[in-house]
Design a protein around this motif. Sequence first.
Motif, PDB file in Angstrom:
ATOM      1  N   ALA A  51      46.639  34.300  39.524  1.00  8.50           N
ATOM      2  CA  ALA A  51      47.963  34.505  39.874  1.00  8.50           C
ATOM      3  C   ALA A  51      48.539  35.569  39.038  1.00  8.50           C
ATOM      4  O   ALA A  51      49.315  36.537  39.261  1.00  8.50           O
ATOM      5  CB  ALA A  51      48.622  33.240  40.147  1.00  8.50           C
ATOM      6  N   LYS A  52      48.698  34.891  37.705  1.00  8.99           N
ATOM      7  CA  LYS A  52      49.327  35.619  36.783  1.00  8.99           C
ATOM      8  C   LYS A  52      48.766  37.252  36.294  1.00  8.99           C
ATOM      9  O   LYS A  52      49.316  38.160  36.265  1.00  8.99           O
ATOM     10  CB  LYS A  52      49.082  35.177  35.401  1.00  8.99           C
ATOM     11  CG  LYS A  52      50.114  33.735  35.110  1.00  8.99           C
ATOM     12  CD  LYS A  52      49.983  33.227  33.984  1.00  8.99           C
ATOM     13  CE  LYS A  52      51.019  31.795  33.640  1.00  8.99           C
ATOM     14  NZ  LYS A  52      50.807  31.176  32.638  1.00  8.99           N
ATOM     15  N   LEU A  53      47.228  37.175  36.456  1.00  7.84           N
ATOM     16  CA  LEU A  53      46.772  38.498  36.635  1.00  7.84           C
ATOM     17  C   LEU A  53      47.112  39.413  37.557  1.00  7.84           C
ATOM     18  O   LEU A  53      47.378  40.611  37.236  1.00  7.84           O
ATOM     19  CB  LEU A  53      45.099  38.374  36.351  1.00  7.84           C
ATOM     20  CG  LEU A  53      44.387  37.641  35.113  1.00  7.84           C
ATOM     21  CD1 LEU A  53      43.170  37.140  35.543  1.00  7.84           C
ATOM     22  CD2 LEU A  53      44.501  38.847  33.974  1.00  7.84           C
ATOM     23  N   CYS A  54      47.235  39.125  38.851  1.00  7.12           N
ATOM     24  CA  CYS A  54      47.599  39.742  39.981  1.00  7.12           C
ATOM     25  C   CYS A  54      48.895  40.096  39.973  1.00  7.12           C
ATOM     26  O   CYS A  54      49.359  41.350  40.131  1.00  7.12           O
ATOM     27  CB  CYS A  54      47.190  38.645  41.258  1.00  7.12           C
ATOM     28  SG  CYS A  54      45.394  38.448  41.505  1.00  7.12           S
ATOM     29  N   GLU A  55      49.519  39.375  39.198  1.00  4.17           N
ATOM     30  CA  GLU A  55      51.321  39.456  39.369  1.00  4.17           C
ATOM     31  C   GLU A  55      51.657  40.659  38.274  1.00  4.17           C
ATOM     32  O   GLU A  55      52.205  41.846  38.563  1.00  4.17           O
ATOM     33  CB  GLU A  55      52.263  38.523  38.783  1.00  4.17           C
ATOM     34  CG  GLU A  55      53.734  38.594  38.913  1.00  4.17           C
ATOM     35  CD  GLU A  55      54.298  37.475  38.702  1.00  4.17           C
ATOM     36  OE1 GLU A  55      55.534  37.524  38.102  1.00  4.17           O
ATOM     37  OE2 GLU A  55      53.802  36.199  38.736  1.00  4.17           O
ATOM     38  N   ALA A  56      50.703  40.665  37.011  1.00  7.97           N
ATOM     39  CA  ALA A  56      51.044  41.516  36.000  1.00  7.97           C
ATOM     40  C   ALA A  56      50.229  42.866  36.330  1.00  7.97           C
ATOM     41  O   ALA A  56      50.894  43.968  35.803  1.00  7.97           O
ATOM     42  CB  ALA A  56      50.544  41.047  34.671  1.00  7.97           C
ATOM     43  N   LEU A  57      49.229  43.017  37.199  1.00  8.96           N
ATOM     44  CA  LEU A  57      48.472  44.033  37.674  1.00  8.96           C
ATOM     45  C   LEU A  57      48.990  44.648  38.889  1.00  8.96           C
ATOM     46  O   LEU A  57      48.388  45.593  39.389  1.00  8.96           O
ATOM     47  CB  LEU A  57      46.912  44.148  37.426  1.00  8.96           C
ATOM     48  CG  LEU A  57      46.332  43.768  36.099  1.00  8.96           C
ATOM     49  CD1 LEU A  57      45.060  43.317  36.090  1.00  8.96           C
ATOM     50  CD2 LEU A  57      46.586  44.963  35.251  1.00  8.96           C
ATOM     51  N   ASP A  58      49.954  43.932  39.741  1.00  4.07           N
ATOM     52  CA  ASP A  58      50.368  44.260  40.948  1.00  4.07           C
ATOM     53  C   ASP A  58      49.173  44.627  42.034  1.00  4.07           C
ATOM     54  O   ASP A  58      48.784  45.544  42.318  1.00  4.07           O
ATOM     55  CB  ASP A  58      51.237  45.559  40.923  1.00  4.07           C
ATOM     56  CG  ASP A  58      51.847  45.596  42.255  1.00  4.07           C
ATOM     57  OD1 ASP A  58      52.170  44.693  42.844  1.00  4.07           O
ATOM     58  OD2 ASP A  58      52.360  47.037  42.592  1.00  4.07           O
ATOM     59  N   CYS A  59      48.361  43.527  42.130  1.00  2.00           N
ATOM     60  CA  CYS A  59      47.131  43.693  42.888  1.00  2.00           C
ATOM     61  C   CYS A  59      46.660  42.135  43.466  1.00  2.00           C
ATOM     62  O   CYS A  59      47.653  41.327  43.364  1.00  2.00           O
ATOM     63  CB  CYS A  59      45.771  44.154  41.943  1.00  2.00           C
ATOM     64  SG  CYS A  59      45.456  42.888  40.618  1.00  2.00           S
ATOM     65  N   ARG A  60      45.723  42.185  44.114  1.00  2.00           N
ATOM     66  CA  ARG A  60      45.193  41.022  44.825  1.00  2.00           C
ATOM     67  C   ARG A  60      43.977  40.435  44.310  1.00  2.00           C
ATOM     68  O   ARG A  60      43.359  41.196  43.516  1.00  2.00           O
ATOM     69  CB  ARG A  60      45.205  41.162  46.435  1.00  2.00           C
ATOM     70  CG  ARG A  60      46.358  41.581  47.166  1.00  2.00           C
ATOM     71  CD  ARG A  60      45.961  42.224  48.401  1.00  2.00           C
ATOM     72  NE  ARG A  60      45.500  41.110  49.428  1.00  2.00           N
ATOM     73  CZ  ARG A  60      46.022  40.188  50.131  1.00  2.00           C
ATOM     74  NH1 ARG A  60      47.652  40.350  49.807  1.00  2.00           N
ATOM     75  NH2 ARG A  60      45.767  39.335  50.760  1.00  2.00           N
ATOM     76  N   PRO A  61      43.783  39.205  44.474  1.00  2.00           N
ATOM     77  CA  PRO A  61      42.541  38.719  43.788  1.00  2.00           C
ATOM     78  C   PRO A  61      41.206  39.364  44.013  1.00  2.00           C
ATOM     79  O   PRO A  61      40.251  39.556  43.122  1.00  2.00           O
ATOM     80  CB  PRO A  61      42.368  37.234  44.321  1.00  2.00           C
ATOM     81  CG  PRO A  61      43.677  36.786  44.619  1.00  2.00           C
ATOM     82  CD  PRO A  61      44.364  38.108  45.180  1.00  2.00           C
ATOM     83  N   GLY A  62      41.073  39.891  45.301  1.00  2.00           N
ATOM     84  CA  GLY A  62      39.867  40.685  45.632  1.00  2.00           C
ATOM     85  C   GLY A  62      39.738  42.216  44.760  1.00  2.00           C
ATOM     86  O   GLY A  62      38.591  42.879  44.792  1.00  2.00           O
ATOM     87  N   ASP A  63      41.243  42.522  44.261  1.00  2.00           N
ATOM     88  CA  ASP A  63      40.845  43.773  43.499  1.00  2.00           C
ATOM     89  C   ASP A  63      40.285  43.559  42.105  1.00  2.00           C
ATOM     90  O   ASP A  63      39.698  44.285  41.447  1.00  2.00           O
ATOM     91  CB  ASP A  63      42.323  44.178  43.122  1.00  2.00           C
ATOM     92  CG  ASP A  63      42.793  44.748  44.594  1.00  2.00           C
ATOM     93  OD1 ASP A  63      42.200  45.009  45.504  1.00  2.00           O
ATOM     94  OD2 ASP A  63      44.183  44.710  44.675  1.00  2.00           O
ATOM     95  N   LEU A  64      40.074  42.152  41.711  1.00  2.00           N
ATOM     96  CA  LEU A  64      39.613  41.889  40.337  1.00  2.00           C
ATOM     97  C   LEU A  64      38.334  41.124  40.563  1.00  2.00           C
ATOM     98  O   LEU A  64      37.572  40.949  39.457  1.00  2.00           O
ATOM     99  CB  LEU A  64      40.577  40.801  39.816  1.00  2.00           C
ATOM    100  CG  LEU A  64      42.148  41.292  39.467  1.00  2.00           C
ATOM    101  CD1 LEU A  64      42.747  40.140  38.807  1.00  2.00           C
ATOM    102  CD2 LEU A  64      42.078  42.515  38.781  1.00  2.00           C
TER     103      LEU A  64
END
Length: 86
Positions: A51-64
């Motif tokens: 969740a922190k990664l997605c927030e910092a990168l402005d993305c969704r889990p499926g993007d990572l």
Amino acid sequence: MARDIIVTLDVMLARRKMKAKDLASAIGITEANLSLLKSGKVKGVRFETLAKLCEALDCRPGDLLDFGETADPGRPAHPLEPGGLA
């Protein structure tokens, strides 16, 4: 070929023009742990970290994360597969 989870964090970092060092600092993990995550050399990731990664990168889990074919290092390549003998 084995099907595995593929970490595409490096792609998202490049898209966002963000350095790994800055991302690690923003989400509160070490650069070493972020490097392990980027390389896929981890057994799992906490939802809180994701969740922190997605927030910092402005993305969704499926993007990572992706799910696809990867080479199984314990099995010799089939002659007709890429990296095979043919």
